[in-house]
Design an enzyme around this catalytic site. Structure first.
Site, PDB file in Angstrom:
ATOM      1  N   ASN A  76      51.035  13.395 -63.043  1.00 52.24           N
ATOM      2  CA  ASN A  76      50.083  12.984 -64.083  1.00 52.24           C
ATOM      3  C   ASN A  76      50.756  12.859 -65.443  1.00 52.24           C
ATOM      4  O   ASN A  76      50.406  11.991 -66.234  1.00 52.24           O
ATOM      5  CB  ASN A  76      48.955  14.006 -64.183  1.00 52.24           C
ATOM      6  CG  ASN A  76      48.030  13.935 -62.994  1.00 52.24           C
ATOM      7  OD1 ASN A  76      47.034  13.250 -63.026  1.00 52.24           O
ATOM      8  ND2 ASN A  76      48.376  14.616 -61.915  1.00 52.24           N
ATOM      9  N   GLU A 134      56.289  26.514 -59.882  1.00 47.34           N
ATOM     10  CA  GLU A 134      57.694  26.151 -59.618  1.00 47.34           C
ATOM     11  C   GLU A 134      58.526  27.397 -59.282  1.00 47.34           C
ATOM     12  O   GLU A 134      59.516  27.315 -58.575  1.00 47.34           O
ATOM     13  CB  GLU A 134      58.297  25.426 -60.825  1.00 47.34           C
ATOM     14  CG  GLU A 134      57.799  23.999 -61.007  1.00 47.34           C
ATOM     15  CD  GLU A 134      58.515  22.970 -60.122  1.00 47.34           C
ATOM     16  OE1 GLU A 134      59.724  23.121 -59.868  1.00 47.34           O
ATOM     17  OE2 GLU A 134      57.841  22.027 -59.673  1.00 47.34           O
ATOM     18  N   TYR A 160      58.020  18.630 -67.026  1.00 47.01           N
ATOM     19  CA  TYR A 160      57.827  17.514 -67.958  1.00 47.01           C
ATOM     20  C   TYR A 160      56.647  17.785 -68.902  1.00 47.01           C
ATOM     21  O   TYR A 160      56.552  17.202 -69.965  1.00 47.01           O
ATOM     22  CB  TYR A 160      57.487  16.235 -67.185  1.00 47.01           C
ATOM     23  CG  TYR A 160      58.645  15.476 -66.581  1.00 47.01           C
ATOM     24  CD1 TYR A 160      59.901  16.051 -66.396  1.00 47.01           C
ATOM     25  CD2 TYR A 160      58.466  14.141 -66.182  1.00 47.01           C
ATOM     26  CE1 TYR A 160      60.938  15.322 -65.829  1.00 47.01           C
ATOM     27  CE2 TYR A 160      59.499  13.407 -65.627  1.00 47.01           C
ATOM     28  CZ  TYR A 160      60.733  14.001 -65.441  1.00 47.01           C
ATOM     29  OH  TYR A 160      61.742  13.271 -64.881  1.00 47.01           O
ATOM     30  N   CYS A 189      46.927  17.588 -62.278  1.00 52.27           N
ATOM     31  CA  CYS A 189      48.372  17.842 -62.177  1.00 52.27           C
ATOM     32  C   CYS A 189      48.633  18.053 -60.701  1.00 52.27           C
ATOM     33  O   CYS A 189      47.922  18.830 -60.048  1.00 52.27           O
ATOM     34  CB  CYS A 189      48.766  19.086 -62.974  1.00 52.27           C
ATOM     35  SG  CYS A 189      50.476  19.607 -62.675  1.00 52.27           S
ATOM     36  N   THR A 190      49.640  17.373 -60.173  1.00 47.19           N
ATOM     37  CA  THR A 190      49.838  17.390 -58.724  1.00 47.19           C
ATOM     38  C   THR A 190      50.392  18.726 -58.214  1.00 47.19           C
ATOM     39  O   THR A 190      50.485  18.938 -57.010  1.00 47.19           O
ATOM     40  CB  THR A 190      50.762  16.228 -58.306  1.00 47.19           C
ATOM     41  OG1 THR A 190      51.958  16.269 -59.090  1.00 47.19           O
ATOM     42  CG2 THR A 190      50.064  14.905 -58.525  1.00 47.19           C
ATOM     43  N   ASP A 208      58.058  12.635 -58.721  1.00 41.26           N
ATOM     44  CA  ASP A 208      57.429  13.698 -59.528  1.00 41.26           C
ATOM     45  C   ASP A 208      58.534  14.437 -60.286  1.00 41.26           C
ATOM     46  O   ASP A 208      59.711  14.351 -59.934  1.00 41.26           O
ATOM     47  CB  ASP A 208      56.666  14.691 -58.628  1.00 41.26           C
ATOM     48  CG  ASP A 208      55.955  15.771 -59.456  1.00 41.26           C
ATOM     49  OD1 ASP A 208      55.283  15.429 -60.446  1.00 41.26           O
ATOM     50  OD2 ASP A 208      56.084  16.974 -59.123  1.00 41.26           O
TER      51      ASP A 208
END
Ligand code: DGL
Length: 274
Positions: free
Chosen positions: A74, A158, A42, A192-193, A10
């Protein structure tokens, strides 16, 4: 037998929500997780950048013995997977495999919706690629798919600000924008993970009649099925229930944040991929 862990990749921490479910369903295998935290996120980057970064990380995992790599991202699945599968893998090693997370989700999503109107939440890159719209139409041509990019969600997660009151504004904003596209949406994919970490807040701002689908368990079941159908790949994966965690950025920061996503203590190593 030489060490041949299943590689889980990821851009950062999000894929840990997928690894958590995969290792629950398939505990016997070895796993290497690689988070490209130094170059995250990303989701707002160009096709070329996401493809290049993803390919470098896949090659790194291959060099560490992985025969099978899951792009548990993803954005990478929508922007890099097809090119890696079709152009790069035949040159690198046609025996190895790289799989993504969008197709397994698209394969089952039609089973969840009664109204046949579903929403997809994702990074700007995933949404712009229309990968979900295209993949879902192959399996369920009767489904209406509405997309919404959520550019602020990954940075909030994040930076570990996703539970703060400040996050509420952006959670509500994107959900309202999605629902304003169609009032009959009854199923929403977290495409989205990273997003499972926002699940409580998402439920708070969505009507209780709308079901929210995280990918971890779906991807885990799909991988289990894949390994049953492909014994030639399965028997090349080593099995001693070992985990290794790699990050392209600071290991200490990774360790303290990763446990929030993985649900267990994590000890990582820093690596250089490019
Ligand atoms: N976790 C990644 C995904 O599933 C996105 C994170 C990012 O923007 O880097 O799309």
């Amino acid at each position: 037998m030489r060490e041949a862990p299943i590689g889980i990749f990821d851009s950062g921490y999000g894929g840990l929500t997928v690894l958590k479910e995969i290792s629950r369903v398939l505990p016997e295998y070895d796993y290497i997780y690689l988070g490209d935290n130094a170059r995250n996120p990303y989701g707002t980057r160009s096709f070329e950048a996401v493809y290049q970064f993803t390919l470098e990380c896949v090659n790194k995992l291959f060099s560490m013995g992985c025969q099978l790599v899951i792009l548990a991202c993803n954005t990478a699945s929508s922007k890099a997977l097809r090119t890696i599968q079709q152009k790069d893998l035949p040159l690198i090693d046609p025996q190895r495999r790289v799989l993504g997370v969008i197709r397994p989700t698209a394969e089952v999503i039609g089973n969840y919706s009664k109204t046949r109107h579903i929403g997809v939440l994702g990074t700007p890159g995933t949404i712009k690629s229309k990968s979900y719209v295209l993949e879902i139409s192959k399996f369920y041509p009767d489904l209406h798919v509405y997309q919404q990019a959520c550019p602020m969600w990954v940075p909030l997660i994040e930076n570990n600000e996703h539970l703060s009151p400040g996050a509420d504004y952006f959670v509500q904003k994107y959900l309202d924008e999605l629902l304003s596209q169609n009032a009959n949406i009854d199923t929403v994919i977290l495409g989205c993970t990273h997003y499972p970490l926002l699940l409580d807040k998402i439920h708070q701002f969505l009507p209780s009649t709308i079901q929210v689908i995280s990918q971890g368990a779906i991807v885990a079941e799909s991988l289990k099925d894949y390994l049953l159908r492909h014994p030639e790949i399965e028997e090349r994966c080593s099995k001693s229930s070992a985990f290794r965690f790699l990050t392209t950025d600071l290991a200490d920061t990774f360790n303290s944040n990763a446990s929030i996503f993985f649900g267990k203590e994590v000890t990582s190593e820093i690596i250089i991929v490019a």
